[in-house]
Design an enzyme around this catalytic site. Structure first.
Site, PDB file in Angstrom:
ATOM      1  N   ARG A 115       0.844  -1.219   0.000  1.00  0.00           N
ATOM      2  CA  ARG A 115       0.000   0.000   0.000  1.00  0.00           C
ATOM      3  C   ARG A 115       0.876   1.265   0.000  1.00  0.00           C
ATOM      4  O   ARG A 115       0.583   2.246   0.694  1.00  0.00           O
ATOM      5  CB  ARG A 115      -0.928   0.031   1.218  1.00  0.00           C
ATOM      6  CG  ARG A 115      -1.945  -1.078   1.271  1.00  0.00           C
ATOM      7  CD  ARG A 115      -2.949  -0.935   0.105  1.00  0.00           C
ATOM      8  NE  ARG A 115      -4.102  -1.789   0.325  1.00  0.00           N
ATOM      9  CZ  ARG A 115      -4.146  -3.082  -0.010  1.00  0.00           C
ATOM     10  NH1 ARG A 115      -3.115  -3.661  -0.597  1.00  0.00           N
ATOM     11  NH2 ARG A 115      -5.233  -3.783   0.206  1.00  0.00           N
ATOM     12  N   SER A 136     -10.308  -0.547   3.498  1.00  0.00           N
ATOM     13  CA  SER A 136      -9.548  -0.814   4.726  1.00  0.00           C
ATOM     14  C   SER A 136      -9.028   0.513   5.262  1.00  0.00           C
ATOM     15  O   SER A 136      -8.401   1.277   4.531  1.00  0.00           O
ATOM     16  CB  SER A 136      -8.333  -1.685   4.427  1.00  0.00           C
ATOM     17  OG  SER A 136      -8.728  -2.918   3.899  1.00  0.00           O
ATOM     18  N   GLU A 179      -4.511   3.855   6.334  1.00  0.00           N
ATOM     19  CA  GLU A 179      -4.245   3.711   4.899  1.00  0.00           C
ATOM     20  C   GLU A 179      -4.658   4.959   4.110  1.00  0.00           C
ATOM     21  O   GLU A 179      -3.910   5.403   3.247  1.00  0.00           O
ATOM     22  CB  GLU A 179      -5.001   2.470   4.393  1.00  0.00           C
ATOM     23  CG  GLU A 179      -4.334   1.807   3.219  1.00  0.00           C
ATOM     24  CD  GLU A 179      -5.250   0.804   2.562  1.00  0.00           C
ATOM     25  OE1 GLU A 179      -6.045   1.211   1.702  1.00  0.00           O
ATOM     26  OE2 GLU A 179      -5.167  -0.373   2.907  1.00  0.00           O
TER      27      GLU A 179
HETATM   28  N1  EPU Z   1     -10.770 -10.642  10.650  1.00  0.00           N
HETATM   29  C1  EPU Z   1     -11.456 -10.734  11.839  1.00  0.00           C
HETATM   30  N2  EPU Z   1     -12.376  -9.772  12.125  1.00  0.00           N
HETATM   31  C2  EPU Z   1     -12.641  -8.751  11.281  1.00  0.00           C
HETATM   32  C3  EPU Z   1     -11.938  -8.674  10.072  1.00  0.00           C
HETATM   33  C4  EPU Z   1     -10.991  -9.627   9.759  1.00  0.00           C
HETATM   34  O1  EPU Z   1     -11.257 -11.635  12.642  1.00  0.00           O
HETATM   35  O2  EPU Z   1     -13.488  -7.924  11.616  1.00  0.00           O
HETATM   36  C5  EPU Z   1      -9.774 -11.683  10.339  1.00  0.00           C
HETATM   37  C6  EPU Z   1     -10.411 -12.834   9.595  1.00  0.00           C
HETATM   38  O3  EPU Z   1      -9.982 -14.040  10.160  1.00  0.00           O
HETATM   39  C7  EPU Z   1      -9.884 -12.755   8.200  1.00  0.00           C
HETATM   40  C8  EPU Z   1      -8.575 -11.990   8.370  1.00  0.00           C
HETATM   41  O4  EPU Z   1      -8.771 -11.147   9.512  1.00  0.00           O
HETATM   42  O5  EPU Z   1      -9.660 -14.021   7.670  1.00  0.00           O
HETATM   43  C9  EPU Z   1      -8.202 -11.155   7.183  1.00  0.00           C
HETATM   44  O6  EPU Z   1      -9.357 -10.473   6.726  1.00  0.00           O
HETATM   45  P1  EPU Z   1      -9.635 -10.298   5.144  1.00  0.00           P
HETATM   46  O7  EPU Z   1      -9.435 -11.569   4.441  1.00  0.00           O
HETATM   47  O8  EPU Z   1     -10.956  -9.604   5.032  1.00  0.00           O
HETATM   48  O9  EPU Z   1      -8.473  -9.380   4.654  1.00  0.00           O
HETATM   49  P2  EPU Z   1      -7.833  -8.078   5.284  1.00  0.00           P
HETATM   50  O10 EPU Z   1      -6.438  -8.388   5.696  1.00  0.00           O
HETATM   51  O11 EPU Z   1      -8.734  -7.521   6.320  1.00  0.00           O
HETATM   52  C10 EPU Z   1      -6.803  -7.183   3.056  1.00  0.00           C
HETATM   53  C11 EPU Z   1      -6.779  -5.881   2.326  1.00  0.00           C
HETATM   54  C12 EPU Z   1      -8.082  -5.668   1.576  1.00  0.00           C
HETATM   55  C13 EPU Z   1      -8.242  -6.817   0.590  1.00  0.00           C
HETATM   56  C14 EPU Z   1      -8.243  -8.135   1.390  1.00  0.00           C
HETATM   57  C15 EPU Z   1      -8.268  -9.344   0.476  1.00  0.00           C
HETATM   58  C16 EPU Z   1      -5.329  -4.441   3.641  1.00  0.00           C
HETATM   59  C17 EPU Z   1      -5.227  -3.267   4.546  1.00  0.00           C
HETATM   60  N3  EPU Z   1      -6.548  -4.798   3.270  1.00  0.00           N
HETATM   61  O12 EPU Z   1      -7.827  -7.084   4.033  1.00  0.00           O
HETATM   62  O13 EPU Z   1      -7.969  -4.458   0.850  1.00  0.00           O
HETATM   63  O14 EPU Z   1      -9.447  -6.694  -0.136  1.00  0.00           O
HETATM   64  O15 EPU Z   1      -7.036  -8.245   2.156  1.00  0.00           O
HETATM   65  O16 EPU Z   1      -7.036  -9.511  -0.148  1.00  0.00           O
HETATM   66  O17 EPU Z   1      -4.305  -5.001   3.259  1.00  0.00           O
HETATM   67  C18 EPU Z   1      -8.419  -2.119   0.955  1.00  0.00           C
HETATM   68  O18 EPU Z   1      -7.203  -1.933   0.969  1.00  0.00           O
HETATM   69  O19 EPU Z   1      -9.236  -1.157   0.981  1.00  0.00           O
HETATM   70  C19 EPU Z   1      -8.934  -3.481   0.976  1.00  0.00           C
HETATM   71  C20 EPU Z   1     -10.237  -3.730   1.112  1.00  0.00           C
END
Ligand code: EPU
Length: 350
Positions: free
Chosen positions: A164, A246, A346
């Site tokens: 990012r 995010s 972010e």
């Molecule tokens: N989780 C929780 N509670 C929550 C949210 C997440 O326990 O409220 C845990 C879950 O176990 C989940 C893990 O965290 O499996 C990761 O969550 P998720 O797969 O939704 O991915 P993320 O790390 O939260 C990142 C990117 C997203 C992107 C997704 C999918 C960042 C900051 N965000 O989210 O990007 O869509 O991976 O690859 O790296 C964005 O940047 O705006 C964005 C949406």
């Protein structure tokens, strides 16, 4: 060239925050940039570049001259033995570009479907989702130096992409030593889309779709549709509930720090990185601190994904930038107190 005064920005930022641009010029071509830079009343003014407004928090009226990027166009610009080279104007919608590439037989961007924002903003924060980052599909970009008016082209190495992050997120005096934040306007971006396309899999949500639909080797269109379904199920549509995706980056820690946190919180979600460090799921950390579904004023933590802050007041009584930042700071404090980790926002705070 028209300089618009007191332009409402509520529909130009995906949080739906009310603010005005005191002066705004629409940039539809390189000639519009030249006109701004040749105008004695405008050339020396501080400038703020606005794309789709999907990664910003407006905390008041925008005083610098707003350059609203509306450079359009999508085309196959060339090919190499390995790749199609697709070029798009910075003002194009990112998601529409992804759809267009698939319709025209140039797969490779499908994992990045439905990310809000414009093509010009995509390299700024090196957008990423489901195992693909912009830098994996990037060829080069054209930009214009806002001080000299000189056009220039950058390749991937010159963009200094990180998680990012890119050269466009750093001021020249920043830690990177060399930065282009606010100094250059991206006009066009070129992508390398592999002729020998292979699906990028390995994400739990995609694996689940493959099992459910009984598909062993999905095609690009299937992945595109699944990604749209996955995102619609867990991320709020900014047209319905204002948000900036995010709100925090996933923090990276050393294996020792991670082991320490696991000892205290065995359920923590983390991913091993190639360099030995560990990325922690910020959404999990925020969730574990009890923030999911909570609000401060009209700023809320989305109830299906704690990493996303939302506008709970809609367009009639919208959240303010101050409320968003108060909530963000309260979350940072709780995560720091419980885990000793500093979450980094972010979006760009304006
Ligand atoms: N989780 C929780 N509670 C929550 C949210 C997440 O326990 O409220 C845990 C879950 O176990 C989940 C893990 O965290 O499996 C990761 O969550 P998720 O797969 O939704 O991915 P993320 O790390 O939260 C990142 C990117 C997203 C992107 C997704 C999918 C960042 C900051 N965000 O989210 O990007 O869509 O991976 O690859 O790296 C964005 O940047 O705006 C964005 C949406």
């Amino acid at each position: 060239m028209l300089v618009e005064k007191n332009v409402p920005l509520q529909s130009c930022n995906t949080f739906g925050i009310v603010a005005k641009a005191l002066s705004l010029v629409r940039i539809t071509s390189e000639a519009d940039i030249a006109a701004v830079l040749q105008d004695p009343a405008l050339q020396a003014l501080p400038k703020f570049i606005l794309g789709g407004g999907s990664n910003i928090v407006l905390t008041g009226d925008v005083k610098p001259l707003v350059l609203k990027v509306e450079i359009m166009g999508k085309r196959l610009a060339g090919e190499t033995a390995r790749d199609w080279i697709v070029e798009a104007g910075a003002g194009e919608s990112w998601h529409e570009l992804v759809s267009w590439t698939l319709q025209n037989g140039f797969p490779g961007l499908e994992n990045l479907a439905l990310i809000p924002g414009t093509v010009g903003a995509s390299p700024v924060q090196n957008i990423g989702a489901y195992g693909v980052e912009l830098q994996d599909r990037f060829d080069s970009l054209d930009a214009v130096d806002l001080t000299t008016g000189q056009p220039f082209t950058l390749n991937a190495a010159q963009c200094a992409f990180g998680y990012r992050d890119s050269v466009f997120k750093h001021a020249s005096s920043g830690a990177a030593g060399f930065g282009l934040a606010g100094k250059a306007l991206i006009t066009r971006v070129r992508f390398l889309l592999p002729k020998a396309w292979k699906p990028v899999l390995g994400y739990a949500d995609i694996d689940k779709k493959m099992l459910l639909r009984k598909v062993d080797v999905p095609d690009a269109l299937q992945i595109y549709e699944w990604i749209c379904e996955i995102r619609r199920a867990k991320l709020p549509d900014p047209k319905v509930i204002g948000n900036a995706g995010s709100f925090f980056k996933n923090p990276t820690v050393s294996p020792e720090q991670c082991a320490d946190i696991i000892q205290r919180d065995p359920k923590i979600v983390y991913y091993q990185l190639a360099d030995g460090s560990v990325k922690l799921a910020a959404g999990w950390l925020i969730d574990a601190c009890g923030w999911k579904g909570k609000s401060i004023g009209n700023a809320g933590v989305y109830d299906k994904q704690a990493l996303v802050l939302v506008n709970r007041g809609g367009s009639a009584n919208p959240v303010t930038g101050g409320e968003v930042m108060t909530l963000a700071k309260a979350i940072q404090t709780s995560v720091y107190e419980r885990f000793g980790l500093r979450l980094e926002p972010e979006p760009v705070v304006v």
